[in-house]
Design a protein around this motif. Structure first.
Motif, PDB file in Angstrom:
ATOM      1  N   PHE A 203      32.534  26.843  40.642  1.00 47.84           N
ATOM      2  CA  PHE A 203      32.627  26.504  42.055  1.00 47.84           C
ATOM      3  C   PHE A 203      31.967  27.679  42.768  1.00 47.84           C
ATOM      4  O   PHE A 203      32.409  28.823  42.617  1.00 47.84           O
ATOM      5  N   VAL A 204      30.909  27.433  43.522  1.00 51.28           N
ATOM      6  CA  VAL A 204      30.147  28.509  44.146  1.00 51.28           C
ATOM      7  C   VAL A 204      30.184  28.347  45.658  1.00 51.28           C
ATOM      8  O   VAL A 204      29.914  27.264  46.183  1.00 51.28           O
ATOM      9  N   TYR A 205      30.513  29.449  46.346  1.00 51.95           N
ATOM     10  CA  TYR A 205      30.490  29.481  47.801  1.00 51.95           C
ATOM     11  C   TYR A 205      29.420  30.487  48.217  1.00 51.95           C
ATOM     12  O   TYR A 205      29.573  31.685  48.012  1.00 51.95           O
ATOM     13  N   ASP A 206      28.305  29.996  48.748  1.00 51.66           N
ATOM     14  CA  ASP A 206      27.212  30.834  49.250  1.00 51.66           C
ATOM     15  C   ASP A 206      27.332  30.937  50.759  1.00 51.66           C
ATOM     16  O   ASP A 206      27.663  29.945  51.419  1.00 51.66           O
TER      17      ASP A 206
ATOM     18  N   ASN B 299      39.421  43.878  42.911  1.00 50.87           N
ATOM     19  CA  ASN B 299      40.665  43.349  43.499  1.00 50.87           C
ATOM     20  C   ASN B 299      40.866  41.857  43.273  1.00 50.87           C
ATOM     21  O   ASN B 299      41.966  41.350  43.506  1.00 50.87           O
ATOM     22  N   ASN B 300      39.836  41.169  42.853  1.00 48.42           N
ATOM     23  CA  ASN B 300      39.904  39.718  42.646  1.00 48.42           C
ATOM     24  C   ASN B 300      39.286  39.384  41.291  1.00 48.42           C
ATOM     25  O   ASN B 300      38.176  38.848  41.217  1.00 48.42           O
ATOM     26  N   PRO B 301      39.990  39.675  40.201  1.00 49.60           N
ATOM     27  CA  PRO B 301      39.390  39.540  38.868  1.00 49.60           C
ATOM     28  C   PRO B 301      39.061  38.111  38.445  1.00 49.60           C
ATOM     29  O   PRO B 301      38.329  37.919  37.476  1.00 49.60           O
ATOM     30  N   HIS B 302      39.564  37.112  39.164  1.00 48.92           N
ATOM     31  CA  HIS B 302      39.281  35.726  38.775  1.00 48.92           C
ATOM     32  C   HIS B 302      38.107  35.126  39.536  1.00 48.92           C
ATOM     33  O   HIS B 302      37.792  33.946  39.361  1.00 48.92           O
ATOM     34  N   SER B 303      37.484  35.928  40.379  1.00 51.55           N
ATOM     35  CA  SER B 303      36.283  35.472  41.076  1.00 51.55           C
ATOM     36  C   SER B 303      35.185  36.496  40.852  1.00 51.55           C
ATOM     37  O   SER B 303      35.439  37.613  40.429  1.00 51.55           O
ATOM     38  N   THR B 304      33.958  36.085  41.144  1.00 48.40           N
ATOM     39  CA  THR B 304      32.816  36.985  41.060  1.00 48.40           C
ATOM     40  C   THR B 304      32.121  36.970  42.411  1.00 48.40           C
ATOM     41  O   THR B 304      31.698  35.918  42.884  1.00 48.40           O
ATOM     42  N   PHE B 305      32.020  38.149  43.034  1.00 49.19           N
ATOM     43  CA  PHE B 305      31.378  38.295  44.331  1.00 49.19           C
ATOM     44  C   PHE B 305      30.039  38.984  44.120  1.00 49.19           C
ATOM     45  O   PHE B 305      29.964  39.999  43.436  1.00 49.19           O
ATOM     46  N   ILE B 306      28.971  38.417  44.692  1.00 49.53           N
ATOM     47  CA  ILE B 306      27.623  38.944  44.513  1.00 49.53           C
ATOM     48  C   ILE B 306      26.970  39.124  45.876  1.00 49.53           C
ATOM     49  O   ILE B 306      27.046  38.238  46.732  1.00 49.53           O
ATOM     50  N   SER B 307      26.322  40.277  46.066  1.00 47.44           N
ATOM     51  CA  SER B 307      25.539  40.543  47.267  1.00 47.44           C
ATOM     52  C   SER B 307      24.064  40.398  46.921  1.00 47.44           C
ATOM     53  O   SER B 307      23.548  41.130  46.077  1.00 47.44           O
TER      54      SER B 307
ATOM     55  N   CYS C  13      30.213  33.888  46.284  1.00 47.07           N
ATOM     56  CA  CYS C  13      31.490  34.101  45.615  1.00 47.07           C
ATOM     57  C   CYS C  13      31.725  32.875  44.750  1.00 47.07           C
ATOM     58  O   CYS C  13      31.595  31.747  45.215  1.00 47.07           O
ATOM     59  N   ARG C  14      32.055  33.103  43.477  1.00 51.36           N
ATOM     60  CA  ARG C  14      32.203  31.964  42.578  1.00 51.36           C
ATOM     61  C   ARG C  14      33.456  32.092  41.729  1.00 51.36           C
ATOM     62  O   ARG C  14      33.973  33.176  41.490  1.00 51.36           O
ATOM     63  N   PHE C  15      33.895  30.928  41.279  1.00 46.42           N
ATOM     64  CA  PHE C  15      35.067  30.814  40.415  1.00 46.42           C
ATOM     65  C   PHE C  15      34.668  29.960  39.232  1.00 46.42           C
ATOM     66  O   PHE C  15      34.131  28.865  39.412  1.00 46.42           O
ATOM     67  N   GLU C  16      34.889  30.449  38.026  1.00 51.09           N
ATOM     68  CA  GLU C  16      34.530  29.718  36.810  1.00 51.09           C
ATOM     69  C   GLU C  16      35.787  29.172  36.155  1.00 51.09           C
ATOM     70  O   GLU C  16      36.815  29.850  36.100  1.00 51.09           O
ATOM     71  N   THR C  17      35.696  27.941  35.654  1.00 52.98           N
ATOM     72  CA  THR C  17      36.829  27.313  34.992  1.00 52.98           C
ATOM     73  C   THR C  17      36.317  26.263  34.010  1.00 52.98           C
ATOM     74  O   THR C  17      35.114  26.112  33.839  1.00 52.98           O
ATOM     75  N   ALA C  18      37.226  25.561  33.380  1.00 51.11           N
ATOM     76  CA  ALA C  18      36.870  24.467  32.472  1.00 51.11           C
ATOM     77  C   ALA C  18      37.871  23.339  32.677  1.00 51.11           C
ATOM     78  O   ALA C  18      39.042  23.586  32.968  1.00 51.11           O
TER      79      ALA C  18
END
Length: 176
Positions: A81-84, A108-116, A123-128
């Protein structure tokens, strides 16, 4: 007449069992899963569209794009799930400052990945998931987790602007 009813019921039962076994053997296809997800989204009143192979879903005026791909387990599909988003403060902070900010958010948010990126953020969240019901639960989870990361992002603006101002007179290495 009773005999015919039993025969028809038997044929229906055998057909159902055969389809269930075939489903177990073949697993879940991304296309079928996406179609079922779109039906669930329609049922629950979410705006969504599929464009250029990507599913876009809107929740509370926030648009997420969803990327699917197969795993080695034929019953499980992985997805992001990606939020741009862009930001009016992006140019006020140096790239180094945004790198520090992204690192802080990721710690501080290990279950998401924030990229500049150069001119935006992600900001994205990976799951299955295995089915469309799982998708709806994981979409709610993604919305919460990305929301928590965004809260950190919003708290950082003033500190990053103060500590890492975008100074256009930075020394550059190489040709000018």
């Amino acid at each position: 007449m009773e005999y015919v009813s039993f025969v028809i019921l038997g044929i229906v039962a055998v057909t159902y069992i055969v389809f269930a076994i075939l489903k177990l053997l073949t697993g879940t296809s991304i296309g079928t899963l996406e179609n079922n997800i779109c039906k669930k989204l329609d049922e629950q009143g979410f705006r969504h569209e599929k464009k250029d192979g990507t599913l876009y879903v809107v929740k509370n005026d926030q648009t997420f794009h969803v990327h699917f791909w197969d795993t080695s387990n034929k019953w499980i599909i992985r997805l992001y799930f990606v939020y741009d988003f862009g930001d009016e403060y992006k140019s006020l902070v140096s790239n180094d400052g945004w790198a520090v900010g992204a690192n802080y958010i990721n710690i501080n948010n290990p279950h998401s990945t924030f990229i500049s990126y150069k001119d935006s953020f992600c900001c994205r969240f990976e799951t299955a998931i295995a089915n469309s019901k799982d998708f709806m639960k994981e979409f709610d989870m993604a919305y919460q987790i990305v929301g928590q990361a965004m809260e950190d992002f919003n708290k950082l603006h003033s500190r990053l602007e103060r500590d890492y101002p975008n100074d256009s007179t930075e020394s550059k290495i190489g040709f000018r």
